[in-house]
Motif scaffolding. Structure first.
Motif, short mmCIF file in Angstrom:
data_model
loop_
_atom_site.label_atom_id
_atom_site.label_comp_id
_atom_site.label_asym_id
_atom_site.label_seq_id
_atom_site.Cartn_x
_atom_site.Cartn_y
_atom_site.Cartn_z
N ASP A 75 0.83 -1.21 0.00
CA ASP A 75 0.00 0.00 0.00
C ASP A 75 0.86 1.26 0.00
O ASP A 75 0.66 2.17 0.80
N HIS A 76 1.85 1.31 -0.89
CA HIS A 76 2.74 2.45 -1.11
C HIS A 76 3.71 2.68 0.04
O HIS A 76 4.42 3.69 0.04
N ILE A 77 3.77 1.78 1.02
CA ILE A 77 4.72 1.87 2.13
C ILE A 77 5.88 0.92 1.83
O ILE A 77 5.66 -0.27 1.66
N GLU A 78 7.08 1.44 1.78
CA GLU A 78 8.25 0.59 1.51
C GLU A 78 8.62 -0.17 2.77
O GLU A 78 8.85 0.41 3.83
N MET A 79 8.68 -1.50 2.65
CA MET A 79 9.05 -2.37 3.77
C MET A 79 10.33 -3.11 3.41
O MET A 79 10.44 -3.68 2.31
N PRO A 80 11.33 -3.14 4.30
CA PRO A 80 12.57 -3.85 3.99
C PRO A 80 12.39 -5.36 3.92
O PRO A 80 13.15 -6.05 3.25
N ASN A 81 11.36 -5.90 4.61
CA ASN A 81 11.17 -7.34 4.64
C ASN A 81 9.73 -7.64 5.02
O ASN A 81 9.16 -6.97 5.88
N ARG B 25 -0.86 -4.34 -3.03
CA ARG B 25 -1.94 -3.44 -2.62
C ARG B 25 -3.01 -4.23 -1.89
O ARG B 25 -3.52 -5.24 -2.41
N PHE B 26 -3.32 -3.80 -0.66
CA PHE B 26 -4.34 -4.47 0.15
C PHE B 26 -5.73 -4.02 -0.27
O PHE B 26 -5.93 -2.89 -0.72
N ARG B 27 -6.68 -4.89 -0.11
CA ARG B 27 -8.07 -4.57 -0.42
C ARG B 27 -8.73 -3.84 0.75
O ARG B 27 -8.22 -3.82 1.87
N GLU B 28 -9.90 -3.26 0.48
CA GLU B 28 -10.72 -2.68 1.54
C GLU B 28 -11.57 -3.76 2.19
O GLU B 28 -11.76 -4.85 1.64
N VAL C 123 -7.98 0.52 7.75
CA VAL C 123 -9.21 1.32 7.84
C VAL C 123 -9.23 2.29 6.67
O VAL C 123 -8.22 2.95 6.37
N VAL C 124 -10.37 2.36 5.99
CA VAL C 124 -10.55 3.28 4.85
C VAL C 124 -11.75 4.17 5.14
O VAL C 124 -12.80 3.68 5.59
N TRP C 125 -11.61 5.49 4.87
CA TRP C 125 -12.70 6.43 5.13
C TRP C 125 -12.75 7.44 3.98
O TRP C 125 -11.74 8.01 3.60
N ASP C 126 -13.94 7.64 3.42
CA ASP C 126 -14.15 8.64 2.36
C ASP C 126 -14.35 10.01 3.00
O ASP C 126 -15.40 10.27 3.61
N SER D 52 -14.55 12.77 1.31
CA SER D 52 -15.52 13.42 0.41
C SER D 52 -15.65 12.53 -0.81
O SER D 52 -15.09 11.44 -0.87
N SER D 53 -16.38 13.01 -1.81
CA SER D 53 -16.55 12.22 -3.02
C SER D 53 -15.25 12.08 -3.81
O SER D 53 -15.12 11.19 -4.65
N SER D 54 -14.26 12.93 -3.53
CA SER D 54 -13.01 12.90 -4.29
C SER D 54 -11.78 12.67 -3.41
O SER D 54 -10.66 12.68 -3.91
N GLN D 55 -11.96 12.48 -2.08
CA GLN D 55 -10.83 12.31 -1.18
C GLN D 55 -11.04 11.07 -0.30
O GLN D 55 -12.13 10.88 0.25
N THR D 56 -9.98 10.27 -0.17
CA THR D 56 -10.04 9.05 0.64
C THR D 56 -8.81 8.98 1.53
O THR D 56 -7.70 9.27 1.10
N LEU D 57 -9.03 8.57 2.77
CA LEU D 57 -7.95 8.38 3.72
C LEU D 57 -7.92 6.91 4.14
O LEU D 57 -8.95 6.35 4.51
N SER D 58 -6.75 6.29 4.06
CA SER D 58 -6.60 4.90 4.51
C SER D 58 -5.43 4.80 5.48
O SER D 58 -4.41 5.45 5.30
N VAL D 59 -5.61 3.98 6.51
CA VAL D 59 -4.58 3.77 7.53
C VAL D 59 -4.29 2.28 7.60
O VAL D 59 -5.22 1.46 7.66
N LEU D 60 -3.01 1.91 7.59
CA LEU D 60 -2.60 0.52 7.54
C LEU D 60 -1.60 0.22 8.64
O LEU D 60 -0.75 1.04 8.97
N GLY D 61 -1.70 -0.98 9.22
CA GLY D 61 -0.73 -1.44 10.20
C GLY D 61 -0.41 -2.91 10.01
O GLY D 61 -1.31 -3.71 9.77
#
Length: 225
Positions: A39-45, A92-95, A158-161, A163-172
């Protein structure tokens, strides 16, 4: 083995360094020269039971039920990637499900695990979590094993809209593993502990048919003892 690293070893020009690890050798390159993004986060392993400097290990951390798609570049990397010589694995992880609660459990010789997902608000967002734990140590005495790996990992998104054109996702993502190797004499032993994690957030804004803006903030850790 439900391991995305071993799945990528079937690509042309790709193999693993041994049957005991999912370290990828791409067109003769070193396994340390593989770049990994989740999900666009670079992980060494993204593997359990890995040695320092490797990009693979004994078994993958990533729960394949989380994966929406993955792109594996073995050359000619797109402009947004760089810094490695051999390959780029872009996962890329799914919602989670935005309509109803759901979940699954699995039990095998390797361990027990499961995941749950559901909606947030009135379909404005979703969440999904999973956990897995091995219990090969329960077989140690019965089959007289001298070295038993133990590992556990957890994921959450966690994914949250906004607005209609903006999305915020948090991954752990977090994974912990250890192995206690006893030699012929009980006094001779080697203990290895490892932990790796990644936390991050992606803000995505749709700027129309021809453009979009994404900002990613993240932190990763990779520890060996």
């Amino acid at each position: 083995a439900w391991d995305i690293g071993r799945a990528m070893a079937s690509f042309p020009g790709v193999t693993t360094s041994s049957d005991m690890t999912n370290n990828l050798v791409v067109r003769g390159g070193n396994p340390s020269e593989n770049q990994i993004f989740v999900d666009h986060i670079e992980m060494p392993n993204i593997s359990h039971l890995s040695w320092q400097g490797e990009t693979g290990g004994g078994i993958g951390i990533v729960n394949l039920d989380f994966v929406r798609d993955a792109t594996f570049h073995t050359g000619g990397f797109p402009a947004q990637f760089g810094g490695k010589l051999s390959s780029v694995l872009d996962i890329r992880f799914r919602e989670g499900n935005r309509e109803r609660l759901g979940g699954e459990m699995e039990l095998s010789m390797a361990g027990v695990g499961g995941g749950f997902e559901g909606p947030l608000g009135d379909g404005q967002g979703s969440w999904v979590v999973s956990y897995r734990k091995s219990f090969l140590d329960l077989l140690k005495e019965r089959v007289r094993l001298k070295a038993v790996p133990h590992y556990e990992d957890a994921h959450g998104k966690v994914v949250w809209d906004l607005s209609s054109s903006q999305t915020l996702s948090v991954l752990g993502i977090v994974g912990r593993d250890d192995i206690d190797i006893k030699w012929v004499r009980d006094a001779d032993r080697a203990v290895f502990d490892g932990m790796k994690y990644a936390v991050g957030a992606n803000w995505l804004a749709d700027l129309g048919a021809d453009a979009a803006l994404r900002v990613t903030l993240s932190q990763t850790g990779n520890y060996y003892d």
